[in-house]
Design a protein around this motif. Structure first.
Motif, PDB file in Angstrom:
ATOM      1  N   GLY A 191     -11.578   7.086 -10.959  1.00 57.94           N
ATOM      2  CA  GLY A 191     -12.340   6.743 -11.915  1.00 57.94           C
ATOM      3  C   GLY A 191     -12.321   5.409 -11.961  1.00 57.94           C
ATOM      4  N   ASP A 192     -13.190   4.862 -12.631  1.00 53.16           N
ATOM      5  CA  ASP A 192     -14.553   4.006 -12.529  1.00 53.16           C
ATOM      6  C   ASP A 192     -13.874   2.466 -12.563  1.00 53.16           C
ATOM      7  OD1 ASP A 192     -16.534   5.335 -13.032  1.00 53.16           O
ATOM      8  OD2 ASP A 192     -17.030   4.678 -14.421  1.00 53.16           O
ATOM      9  N   GLU A 193     -12.714   2.402 -12.824  1.00 51.64           N
ATOM     10  CA  GLU A 193     -11.746   1.615 -12.776  1.00 51.64           C
ATOM     11  C   GLU A 193     -10.711   1.520 -12.740  1.00 51.64           C
ATOM     12  OE1 GLU A 193     -12.485  -1.444 -14.728  1.00 51.64           O
ATOM     13  OE2 GLU A 193     -14.951  -0.446 -15.482  1.00 51.64           O
ATOM     14  N   PRO A 194      -9.580  -0.004 -12.073  1.00 48.88           N
ATOM     15  CA  PRO A 194      -8.722   0.501 -11.063  1.00 48.88           C
ATOM     16  C   PRO A 194      -7.486   0.387 -12.058  1.00 48.88           C
ATOM     17  CG  PRO A 194      -9.244  -1.598 -11.468  1.00 48.88           C
ATOM     18  CD  PRO A 194     -10.210  -1.038 -11.733  1.00 48.88           C
ATOM     19  N   GLU A 195      -7.494   0.225 -13.294  1.00 50.42           N
ATOM     20  CA  GLU A 195      -5.913   0.490 -13.913  1.00 50.42           C
ATOM     21  C   GLU A 195      -5.073   2.081 -14.080  1.00 50.42           C
ATOM     22  OE1 GLU A 195      -8.517  -0.082 -15.709  1.00 50.42           O
ATOM     23  OE2 GLU A 195      -8.318  -2.695 -16.336  1.00 50.42           O
ATOM     24  N   ARG A 387      -3.402  -9.805   5.003  1.00 51.71           N
ATOM     25  CA  ARG A 387      -2.929  -9.477   3.586  1.00 51.71           C
ATOM     26  C   ARG A 387      -2.337 -10.858   2.833  1.00 51.71           C
ATOM     27  NH1 ARG A 387       0.375  -4.555   1.492  1.00 51.71           N
ATOM     28  NH2 ARG A 387       0.593  -5.266  -0.315  1.00 51.71           N
ATOM     29  N   ALA A 388      -0.739 -10.978   3.492  1.00 51.28           N
ATOM     30  CA  ALA A 388      -0.718 -12.759   2.451  1.00 51.28           C
ATOM     31  C   ALA A 388      -1.405 -13.682   2.363  1.00 51.28           C
ATOM     32  CB  ALA A 388       0.248 -12.797   3.532  1.00 51.28           C
ATOM     33  N   ASP A 389      -2.241 -14.351   3.080  1.00 48.99           N
ATOM     34  CA  ASP A 389      -3.004 -14.776   2.619  1.00 48.99           C
ATOM     35  C   ASP A 389      -4.350 -14.460   1.844  1.00 48.99           C
ATOM     36  OD1 ASP A 389      -4.326 -17.349   4.170  1.00 48.99           O
ATOM     37  OD2 ASP A 389      -6.900 -16.309   3.692  1.00 48.99           O
ATOM     38  N   PHE A 390      -4.863 -13.203   1.681  1.00 50.45           N
ATOM     39  CA  PHE A 390      -5.275 -12.605   0.308  1.00 50.45           C
ATOM     40  C   PHE A 390      -4.627 -12.802  -0.504  1.00 50.45           C
ATOM     41  CE2 PHE A 390      -9.759  -9.652   1.742  1.00 50.45           C
ATOM     42  CZ  PHE A 390      -9.402 -10.670   3.284  1.00 50.45           C
ATOM     43  N   GLU A 391      -3.139 -12.263  -0.346  1.00 51.79           N
ATOM     44  CA  GLU A 391      -2.506 -12.392  -1.668  1.00 51.79           C
ATOM     45  C   GLU A 391      -2.707 -13.734  -2.539  1.00 51.79           C
ATOM     46  OE1 GLU A 391      -0.282  -8.304  -1.092  1.00 51.79           O
ATOM     47  OE2 GLU A 391       0.481  -9.808  -0.759  1.00 51.79           O
ATOM     48  N   ARG A 392      -3.043 -14.691  -1.813  1.00 54.93           N
ATOM     49  CA  ARG A 392      -2.477 -15.812  -1.931  1.00 54.93           C
ATOM     50  C   ARG A 392      -3.795 -16.575  -2.643  1.00 54.93           C
ATOM     51  NH1 ARG A 392       0.782 -17.386   2.999  1.00 54.93           N
ATOM     52  NH2 ARG A 392      -1.277 -17.505   3.717  1.00 54.93           N
ATOM     53  N   GLU A 393      -4.574 -15.732  -2.262  1.00 52.00           N
ATOM     54  CA  GLU A 393      -6.481 -16.349  -2.861  1.00 52.00           C
ATOM     55  C   GLU A 393      -6.670 -15.456  -4.884  1.00 52.00           C
ATOM     56  OE1 GLU A 393      -8.072 -18.904  -2.516  1.00 52.00           O
ATOM     57  OE2 GLU A 393      -6.956 -19.034  -0.925  1.00 52.00           O
ATOM     58  N   GLY A 394      -5.300 -14.251  -4.561  1.00 50.35           N
ATOM     59  CA  GLY A 394      -5.829 -13.754  -5.855  1.00 50.35           C
ATOM     60  C   GLY A 394      -6.056 -12.644  -5.864  1.00 50.35           C
ATOM     61  N   SER A 396      -5.912  -8.501  -4.815  1.00 47.58           N
ATOM     62  CA  SER A 396      -5.177  -7.280  -4.675  1.00 47.58           C
ATOM     63  C   SER A 396      -5.233  -6.730  -4.083  1.00 47.58           C
ATOM     64  CB  SER A 396      -4.796  -6.824  -6.507  1.00 47.58           C
ATOM     65  OG  SER A 396      -4.117  -5.416  -6.538  1.00 47.58           O
ATOM     66  N   VAL A 397      -4.249  -6.562  -3.618  1.00 48.58           N
ATOM     67  CA  VAL A 397      -4.044  -5.362  -1.690  1.00 48.58           C
ATOM     68  C   VAL A 397      -3.771  -3.734  -2.434  1.00 48.58           C
ATOM     69  CG1 VAL A 397      -3.048  -5.187   0.156  1.00 48.58           C
ATOM     70  CG2 VAL A 397      -4.291  -7.458  -0.198  1.00 48.58           C
ATOM     71  N   LEU A 406      -7.082  -2.092   2.047  1.00 49.19           N
ATOM     72  CA  LEU A 406      -7.467  -1.852   0.984  1.00 49.19           C
ATOM     73  C   LEU A 406      -7.502  -2.735   0.278  1.00 49.19           C
ATOM     74  CD1 LEU A 406      -8.082   1.912   0.147  1.00 49.19           C
ATOM     75  CD2 LEU A 406      -7.467   0.353  -1.289  1.00 49.19           C
ATOM     76  N   TYR A 407      -8.173  -3.340   0.144  1.00 51.64           N
ATOM     77  CA  TYR A 407      -8.155  -4.114  -1.267  1.00 51.64           C
ATOM     78  C   TYR A 407      -9.379  -4.254  -2.752  1.00 51.64           C
ATOM     79  CZ  TYR A 407     -11.410  -7.221   1.298  1.00 51.64           C
ATOM     80  OH  TYR A 407     -12.625  -8.204   1.623  1.00 51.64           O
ATOM     81  N   ARG A 408      -9.218  -4.765  -4.347  1.00 49.78           N
ATOM     82  CA  ARG A 408     -10.717  -4.659  -4.752  1.00 49.78           C
ATOM     83  C   ARG A 408     -10.682  -5.877  -5.465  1.00 49.78           C
ATOM     84  NH1 ARG A 408     -12.906  -1.257  -8.668  1.00 49.78           N
ATOM     85  NH2 ARG A 408     -13.104  -3.355 -10.948  1.00 49.78           N
ATOM     86  N   TYR A 409     -11.992  -6.047  -5.103  1.00 48.80           N
ATOM     87  CA  TYR A 409     -12.731  -7.775  -4.973  1.00 48.80           C
ATOM     88  C   TYR A 409     -14.191  -7.604  -6.107  1.00 48.80           C
ATOM     89  CZ  TYR A 409     -13.318 -12.387  -3.567  1.00 48.80           C
ATOM     90  OH  TYR A 409     -14.347 -13.908  -4.500  1.00 48.80           O
TER      91      TYR A 409
END
Length: 450
Positions: A191-195, A387-394, A396-397, A406-409
């Motif tokens: 899929g094109d979207e991560p939903e 990972r925790a630092d990334f998630e604090r920045e909003g 999504s891992v 692996l994350y979407r940004y």
């Protein structure tokens, strides 16, 4: 939209001694420039009722579309304090006129007619209005066309997957199963979207029992597998029908239930193909692991490359090169506050990595990124802290293993792997256009550091 819009106007219940009773007769916009203000005005219908205390100025609102007889209250003084809305009630010519003032460009009135001289008569009218709406919504459910649930097709659900205390049968290599703090999410790999197509979560109750609280009613039941609709009734046109569909299932497990639910869809076309998957839910610990399903046939092979003092493996069609600073050539990449890579730092290096097509050419649809290094003897971290630092920045891992995430940004998928060799920190990071390609390299690169 109805409940959200009105939430700007309504505040906790206040008691008052004197009441007058009113039914909404019409809304009268005077100046409307905001779509949101227009939506607020349209939320009030001739099926709704108000009470007004002349002494305190308090107004209580009875929404015909809400269950129960408990009103919602909004208070003009609190609205004035917020300086977003001013609500001014006034009885003139035998009618209650409520001025709603957003600003000079958004002004309107709610005009109400008398609805009885005492509370008993008033509440009977409120009940009748709510019953009318409820009956129309139930008629919409009863009049919905018959929906036949598809039979199981083993070819479309041929992999049994173990998800802790329960299992599902899924199509081979179709979904990427993401484990969150309180649920599993099922993302389409192509899929094109991560939903997520649907999610699965533990709870102390059968999720189906609470669907009516959200306005959903089943039109098909197969034990705990339900296809439900969100009925609507338009008080202006008198039209009724289905405003959305939901597929759910629930199975009893030790200590509670495991529940499955899709997102609301506009038609059954998106939901019916999922029925065999939902039907396969079992409270049994059988099947392959989530990791084995997410990364089938994972190939960890690669060609040996060297970046600085680090030996790594990369796919044959990946090219690594030196980065020469000077002129307009510079780089800057931050992983966390204490792990910043920059061409201005003499202890930092960057080695671009590019994916090539079969002709040896670059393309915007292919992966790109690189390997960053930084000498820093005083700093230490690991992939969990990153990972925790990334998630604090909003950010999504979606996945984590021993040395990578692996994350979407910003509309793309990314992988990041971290290792420390001696006093030097290394980060391998790539950006991908599709989830499928990112998953492939995420799996392959698990043992890329030699």
């Amino acid at each position: 939209m109805r409940s959200f819009a009105l939430s700007l106007l309504f505040f906790p219940l206040f008691s008052f001694a004197q009441k007058s009773y009113w039914q909404v007769e019409q809304t009268k916009p005077v100046i409307v420039t905001s779509l949101f203000f227009d939506a607020v005005m349209q939320e009030f219908s001739t099926l709704d009722y108000l009470t007004y205390d002349l002494t305190t100025g308090n107004i209580q609102y009875y929404d015909a579309y809400k269950n129960g007889l408990q009103p919602v209250s909004f208070d003009s003084s609190k609205l004035s304090e917020k300086k977003e809305w001013e609500v001014t009630p006034k009885i003139t010519d035998g009618k209650l006129k409520v001025l709603i003032y957003g600003n000079n460009n958004n002004i309107g009135f709610i005009i109400c007619k008398p609805a009885g001289d005492n509370e008993q008569v008033f509440l009977e009218k409120v009940k009748a209005s709510k019953m009318l709406v409820h009956q129309q919504l139930m008629d919409a459910v009863k009049e919905h066309p018959v929906v036949n649930l598809p039979k199981d097709n083993p070819e479309n659900t041929d992999v049994e997957v173990n998800l802790g205390a329960y299992s599902l049968r899924l199509p081979r290599d179709k979904y990427f199963i993401v484990r969150t703090a309180d649920s599993y999410q099922f993302l389409s790999k192509t899929g094109d979207e991560p939903e997520s197509d649907f999610n699965l979560f533990d709870a102390g109750y059968n999720h189906n029992d609470s669907l009516s609280d959200r306005g959903f009613w089943p039109v098909v039941k197969e034990e705990n597998l339900w296809l439900s609709i969100h009925p609507y009734y338009d008080w202006k046109t008198k039209e009724k029908g289905a405003g959305g569909y939901l597929l759910t299932n629930s199975a009893s497990v030790s200590g509670g239930y495991v529940n499955m639910a899709t997102a609301q869809q506009e038609s059954t076309e998106e939901l019916l193909p999922l029925v065999p998957i939902f039907r396969s839910l079992k409270a049994e610990k059988i099947g392959i692991s989530r990791d084995a399903y997410n990364f089938p046939g994972c190939d960890s092979k690669g060609e040996k490359q060297t970046v600085g003092a680090l030996a790594i493996t990369l796919p044959p069609n990946y090219q690594v090169r030196e980065f020469y600073t000077g002129g307009s050539n510079f780089y800057q990449f931050g992983v966390m506050d204490s792990l910043q890579f920059s061409s201005e730092n003499p202890d930092s290096r960057y080695y671009p990595v590019e994916e090539l097509d079969k002709n040896g050419n670059r393309s915007l649809s292919l992966a790109s990124g690189g390997v960053y290094s930084l000498k820093n003897t005083r700093f230490s971290t690991d992939i969990g802290k990153i990972r925790a630092d990334f998630e604090r920045e909003g950010i999504s891992v979606l996945e984590q293993d021993d040395n990578g995430i692996l994350y979407r940004y910003h509309g793309s998928y990314h992988l990041l792997r971290y290792i420390r060799k001696g006093n030097t920190h290394y980060v391998y990071t790539l950006q991908f256009k599709t989830l499928q390609s990112c998953l492939s390299e995420f799996c392959r690169s698990r043992k890329m550091f030699l």
